[in-house]
Enzyme design. Structure first.
Site, short mmCIF file in Angstrom:
data_model
loop_
_atom_site.label_atom_id
_atom_site.label_comp_id
_atom_site.label_asym_id
_atom_site.label_seq_id
_atom_site.Cartn_x
_atom_site.Cartn_y
_atom_site.Cartn_z
CE LYS A 1 -39.23 -5.67 21.27
NZ LYS A 1 -38.87 -6.19 22.64
CG HIS B 1 -46.52 -2.57 25.67
ND1 HIS B 1 -45.60 -1.57 25.49
CD2 HIS B 1 -45.80 -3.70 25.86
CE1 HIS B 1 -44.38 -2.08 25.60
NE2 HIS B 1 -44.47 -3.36 25.83
CB SER C 1 -38.22 -4.14 16.77
OG SER C 1 -37.81 -4.35 18.09
#
Ligand code: PPS
Length: 299
Positions: free
Chosen positions: A51, A112, A142
């Site tokens: 995010k 990620h 988020s």
């Protein structure tokens, strides 16, 4: 995208751990293969904490690589254009590794993973990496909304509960603090361009120029203008190849919260209570002590 046509099995992921980092169990089960992934010298890796603006930088990079050719950038979804190396939807769909291995070079890949979990071949091959970091307060907001709309992410609980999980690093991909600091330190020894969501928001032209320089590309002003236009929030929000409506609604329910939600800096002020903010600031001071890395929480 073919795999969207398979019989999606929609249930929330169980969580496991790799070296103390929470990852979905299905990723943990395939960890040996992920760790053994063979990077190539001309791979470009886009790395972020979830995010932090991944999809945004993916679109910017794709536009740069295709000299601003919109049609080429609409050739496939974000997910297919840039394989997400550690991702496994479920047993019956191609994994991120499968997509990466099937892709001709030069490849642009997404991860990620915290820096210590990046497959070692990326360092051995001296690959270029673009890292984007986003301030933790907007990041947690988020991430919370993403857990609400993504029907296969672990149950977020209430905002208060999710907030606690986030500050204690008990969310997928682990502690935001360790992630941003780990990559910050790594940039001194590797080919890493470290960017900030807030900077791109403030001045996309300046930040896109950094990407151009890092990739060794030169583009005419009109092409750069086109890229800036095409990658702004309002335009990307309507782009079906970039706004994640390409995944089935059983998985991403945009009616709960759109993937392209607000795209702003400072939205945390609409969610943090005074007490949460004080607690956060206190913890932040401790966890970020000793690093030269700083963030802007508003513009
Ligand atoms: S993911 O699932 O980790 O890949 O998500 P990621 O793409 O990293 O983050 C999604 C958030 O980035 C915002 N976003 C943008 N902001 C500004 N401009 C553009 N073009 C843009 N594209 C994506 C998106 O809206 C999510 O942030 P929030 O705050 O939830 O709106």
């Amino acid at each position: 995208m073919n795999e969207t046509k398979v019989d999606w099995e929609v249930r929330r992921y169980e969580v496991g751990e790799v070296e103390g980092i929470p990852l979905t169990k299905i990723i943990c089960d395939k960890w040996d293969k992920i760790w053994a992934f063979q990077a190539k010298p001309d791979d470009l890796l886009i790395s972020t904490y979830a995010k932090a603006g991944t999809t945004w930088i993916q679109e910017i990079v794709d536009m740069i690589q295709h000299d601003g050719d919109l049609e080429k950038c609409k050739r496939a979804s974000t997910y297919e254009r840039h394989p997400f190396i550690e991702w496994v939807f479920h047993e019956n769909s191609p994994t991120g590794l499968d997509l990466a291995e099937a892709m001709p070079s030069p490849r642009t890949l997404k991860t990620h993973l915290p820096v210590q979990l990046v497959p070692p071949s990326f360092w051995e091959q001296n690959c270029k990496i673009i890292y984007v970091a986003r301030n933790a307060k907007d990041n947690v907001v988020s991430y919370y909304h993403f857990h609400r709309m993504n029907q296969i992410m672990p149950e977020p609980g209430t905002w208060e509960e999710f907030f606690e999980k986030y500050v204690t690093g008990k969310v997928l991909w682990g502690s935001w603090y360790d992630h941003v600091k780990g990559w910050w330190d790594a940039k001194d020894n590797h080919r890493i361009l470290y960017l900030f969501f807030e900077d791109i928001k403030e001045n996309p032209r300046r930040e896109i120029q950094k990407v151009l320089q890092f990739l060794g590309k030169h583009l005419e002003k009109e092409v750069l203008d086109k890229i800036i236009h095409h990658t702004q929030f309002e335009v990307m929000r309507r782009n079906p190849m970039a706004n994640y409506t390409f995944l089935p609604p059983e998985i991403l329910d945009h009616s709960i919260s759109p993937f392209m939600r607000k795209g702003t800096v400072g939205d945390w002020k609409n969610y943090f209570t005074v007490a949460q903010n004080e607690r956060f600031d206190e913890e932040y001071k401790q966890k970020m002590a000793g690093t030269s890395l700083t963030f802007r929480m508003e513009l």
